[in-house]
Design a protein around this motif. Structure first.
Motif, PDB file in Angstrom:
ATOM      1  N   LEU A 250    -107.694  16.747  26.505  1.00 13.62           N
ATOM      2  CA  LEU A 250    -108.508  16.462  25.314  1.00 13.62           C
ATOM      3  C   LEU A 250    -108.543  14.978  24.983  1.00 13.62           C
ATOM      4  O   LEU A 250    -107.509  14.296  24.991  1.00 13.62           O
ATOM      5  N   PHE A 251    -109.736  14.488  24.647  1.00  7.75           N
ATOM      6  CA  PHE A 251    -109.948  13.105  24.233  1.00  7.75           C
ATOM      7  C   PHE A 251    -110.753  13.084  22.938  1.00  7.75           C
ATOM      8  O   PHE A 251    -111.782  13.768  22.836  1.00  7.75           O
ATOM      9  N   LEU A 252    -110.293  12.327  21.960  1.00  2.45           N
ATOM     10  CA  LEU A 252    -111.140  11.996  20.816  1.00  2.45           C
ATOM     11  C   LEU A 252    -112.099  10.910  21.304  1.00  2.45           C
ATOM     12  O   LEU A 252    -111.670   9.809  21.645  1.00  2.45           O
ATOM     13  N   LYS A 253    -113.366  11.235  21.352  1.00  5.92           N
ATOM     14  CA  LYS A 253    -114.340  10.322  21.952  1.00  5.92           C
ATOM     15  C   LYS A 253    -114.875   9.293  20.962  1.00  5.92           C
ATOM     16  O   LYS A 253    -115.037   8.111  21.308  1.00  5.92           O
ATOM     17  N   SER A 254    -115.158   9.714  19.733  1.00  7.23           N
ATOM     18  CA  SER A 254    -115.713   8.767  18.766  1.00  7.23           C
ATOM     19  C   SER A 254    -115.527   9.261  17.343  1.00  7.23           C
ATOM     20  O   SER A 254    -115.452  10.463  17.089  1.00  7.23           O
TER      21      SER A 254
ATOM     22  N   ASP B   7    -102.709  15.500  18.466  1.00  7.19           N
ATOM     23  CA  ASP B   7    -101.411  16.044  18.848  1.00  7.19           C
ATOM     24  C   ASP B   7    -100.774  15.264  19.987  1.00  7.19           C
ATOM     25  O   ASP B   7    -101.415  14.435  20.644  1.00  7.19           O
ATOM     26  N   ALA B   8     -99.520  15.586  20.259  1.00  7.51           N
ATOM     27  CA  ALA B   8     -98.804  15.015  21.403  1.00  7.51           C
ATOM     28  C   ALA B   8     -99.586  15.288  22.681  1.00  7.51           C
ATOM     29  O   ALA B   8    -100.026  16.413  22.931  1.00  7.51           O
ATOM     30  N   GLY B   9     -99.775  14.247  23.486  1.00 12.47           N
ATOM     31  CA  GLY B   9    -100.456  14.396  24.768  1.00 12.47           C
ATOM     32  C   GLY B   9    -101.959  14.247  24.719  1.00 12.47           C
ATOM     33  O   GLY B   9    -102.606  14.119  25.768  1.00 12.47           O
ATOM     34  N   VAL B  10    -102.560  14.266  23.523  1.00 16.73           N
ATOM     35  CA  VAL B  10    -104.010  14.111  23.384  1.00 16.73           C
ATOM     36  C   VAL B  10    -104.359  12.621  23.405  1.00 16.73           C
ATOM     37  O   VAL B  10    -103.625  11.797  22.863  1.00 16.73           O
ATOM     38  N   HIS B  11    -105.479  12.279  24.019  1.00 18.57           N
ATOM     39  CA  HIS B  11    -105.896  10.890  24.185  1.00 18.57           C
ATOM     40  C   HIS B  11    -107.020  10.535  23.207  1.00 18.57           C
ATOM     41  O   HIS B  11    -107.605  11.416  22.571  1.00 18.57           O
ATOM     42  N   ALA B  12    -107.344   9.263  23.134  1.00 14.79           N
ATOM     43  CA  ALA B  12    -108.486   8.825  22.324  1.00 14.79           C
ATOM     44  C   ALA B  12    -109.215   7.689  23.024  1.00 14.79           C
ATOM     45  O   ALA B  12    -108.610   6.669  23.352  1.00 14.79           O
ATOM     46  N   LEU B  13    -110.495   7.897  23.264  1.00 12.63           N
ATOM     47  CA  LEU B  13    -111.350   6.801  23.709  1.00 12.63           C
ATOM     48  C   LEU B  13    -111.638   5.873  22.540  1.00 12.63           C
ATOM     49  O   LEU B  13    -111.781   4.663  22.710  1.00 12.63           O
ATOM     50  N   SER B  14    -111.716   6.447  21.323  1.00 14.64           N
ATOM     51  CA  SER B  14    -111.942   5.630  20.142  1.00 14.64           C
ATOM     52  C   SER B  14    -111.529   6.401  18.893  1.00 14.64           C
ATOM     53  O   SER B  14    -112.244   7.301  18.460  1.00 14.64           O
ATOM     54  N   ASN B  15    -110.373   6.065  18.356  1.00 14.04           N
ATOM     55  CA  ASN B  15    -109.939   6.562  17.053  1.00 14.04           C
ATOM     56  C   ASN B  15    -110.132   5.424  16.053  1.00 14.04           C
ATOM     57  O   ASN B  15    -110.546   4.318  16.432  1.00 14.04           O
ATOM     58  N   ALA B  16    -109.843   5.658  14.777  1.00 15.38           N
ATOM     59  CA  ALA B  16    -110.058   4.629  13.767  1.00 15.38           C
ATOM     60  C   ALA B  16    -109.001   4.724  12.680  1.00 15.38           C
ATOM     61  O   ALA B  16    -108.374   5.771  12.491  1.00 15.38           O
TER      62      ALA B  16
ATOM     63  N   TYR C 147    -109.510  -3.608   6.209  1.00 15.13           N
ATOM     64  CA  TYR C 147    -110.216  -3.592   7.492  1.00 15.13           C
ATOM     65  C   TYR C 147    -110.279  -2.170   8.036  1.00 15.13           C
ATOM     66  O   TYR C 147    -109.373  -1.359   7.786  1.00 15.13           O
ATOM     67  N   LEU C 148    -111.320  -1.904   8.783  1.00 14.58           N
ATOM     68  CA  LEU C 148    -111.401  -0.704   9.616  1.00 14.58           C
ATOM     69  C   LEU C 148    -111.225  -1.155  11.052  1.00 14.58           C
ATOM     70  O   LEU C 148    -111.920  -2.082  11.503  1.00 14.58           O
ATOM     71  N   VAL C 149    -110.297  -0.549  11.775  1.00 12.96           N
ATOM     72  CA  VAL C 149    -110.102  -0.892  13.179  1.00 12.96           C
ATOM     73  C   VAL C 149    -110.309   0.342  14.049  1.00 12.96           C
ATOM     74  O   VAL C 149    -109.919   1.456  13.678  1.00 12.96           O
ATOM     75  N   TYR C 150    -110.967   0.133  15.173  1.00 14.02           N
ATOM     76  CA  TYR C 150    -111.084   1.153  16.209  1.00 14.02           C
ATOM     77  C   TYR C 150    -110.040   0.855  17.282  1.00 14.02           C
ATOM     78  O   TYR C 150    -109.832  -0.306  17.649  1.00 14.02           O
ATOM     79  N   PHE C 151    -109.413   1.907  17.795  1.00 16.76           N
ATOM     80  CA  PHE C 151    -108.402   1.707  18.834  1.00 16.76           C
ATOM     81  C   PHE C 151    -108.410   2.901  19.783  1.00 16.76           C
ATOM     82  O   PHE C 151    -108.901   3.985  19.447  1.00 16.76           O
TER      83      PHE C 151
END
Length: 305
Positions: free
Chosen positions: A277-281, A66-75, A14-18
């Protein structure tokens, strides 16, 4: 889509987005051993243990942050083999099950897809987009809303020269050797990358800022898109563009920094704080649309960035 193993059992990938707020984590990657620090992956794999897979479930992360970085959508991709006689999880069942067993409120699984058994979440990605949030008009950190302190870089300046920042960003677009924006410790064999987007735009006022404060505060978004990035490349490019916005550098100097290929120069050693910083997509071909995400992360980092 699956590989038969024991009689009647099927291993399915499976591929999951989170998504996650990175404040409480030592990055997205799992921390192994007896250390106190934990990564987002630790919690995802702990939740997956409750799925009773015949084989241990490991998440292969697309984009390390990295530590403290966010993600709107990682996979990430993962393999699950259910016991004989049990059908594979549907993508919807897997999403619901993982969210049910997740033990950290700052992580959420967004969506899942069944993918071929040779699919790889990191190498199959065709696009990664990062969003960096800035705030101007905040002389002291304690004057920023407590709800925004870990979600943007608060600058003491009242304004930025956005036109100069946009001019400087144009020098970064295209295919270049980005050695000058790479931090030590990158495992990448090549420092050549193709930057498809580098934009600077005003953000709507945060809903977490009081009306009397919003008159002096202004939020800004920087967005960068590439197939992949070097270690801390986005944060280092952001720091240089902010220096241009503050008048400490000119757009021409940014071009010279890029062409120098020197990561240890006077200006390029600056690194923007992780919490903005956010990983957006992360996008893949032939998988339909990625999860819909809000334009700004007010409600809530592939290679490391």
């Amino acid at each position: 889509m699956g590989v038969g193993l024991a009689a009647g059992s099927v291993r399915v990938r499976y591929l999951v987005y989170f998504q996650y707020l990175g404040t409480d984590f030592n990055g997205v990657a799992a921390v192994r051993g007896a250390q106190h620090a934990v990564g987002v992956q630790n919690y995802l794999e702990e939740a997956a243990e409750r799925l009773n897979s015949v084989v241990p479930v490991k998440f292969t992360i697309s984009s390390r942050t990295d530590a403290g970085v966010h993600a709107l959508s990682n996979a990430a991709h993962l393999d699950i083999e259910r016991r004989s006689g049990q059908p594979p999880f549907t993508p919807e069942e897997l999403t619901e099950a993982l969210n049910t067993h997740l033990r950290h409120p700052a992580i959420r699984v967004l969506q899942a897809f069944r993918v071929p058994s040779d699919f790889h979440a990191r190498y199959a990605a065709t696009s990664r987009t990062y969003l960096y949030r800035l705030a101007t008009g905040c002389p002291r950190p304690d004057q920023l809303s407590v709800f925004e302190r870990n979600r943007c870089w608060a600058l003491r300046a009242d304004c930025l020269d956005v036109a100069a920042m946009r001019e400087a960003a144009q020098h970064l677009l295209g295919t270049h050797d980005f050695s000058a924006f790479q931090s030590a410790g990158s495992p990448a064999a090549s420092s050549v990358r193709t930057l498809r987007q580098a934009s600077v735009s005003p953000d709507p006022t945060s809903p977490f800022v009081l009306p009397q404060e919003s008159r002096k505060l202004q939020f800004w978004s920087l967005e960068f898109e590439s197939q992949s990035f070097l270690y801390r490349q986005v944060r280092r490019m952001t720091a240089v563009l902010v220096a241009v916005g503050l008048g400490a550098l000119t757009p021409a100097q940014v071009k010279a920094i890029l062409e120098s290929r020197d990561p240890l120069g006077r200006h390029q050693t600056r690194v923007a704080p992780a919490h903005g910083l956010f990983l957006k997509s992360v996008l893949y071909p032939d998988l339909g649309s990625a999860p819909m995400q809000p334009h700004a992360p007010s409600e809530s980092t592939a290679q490391k960035s």
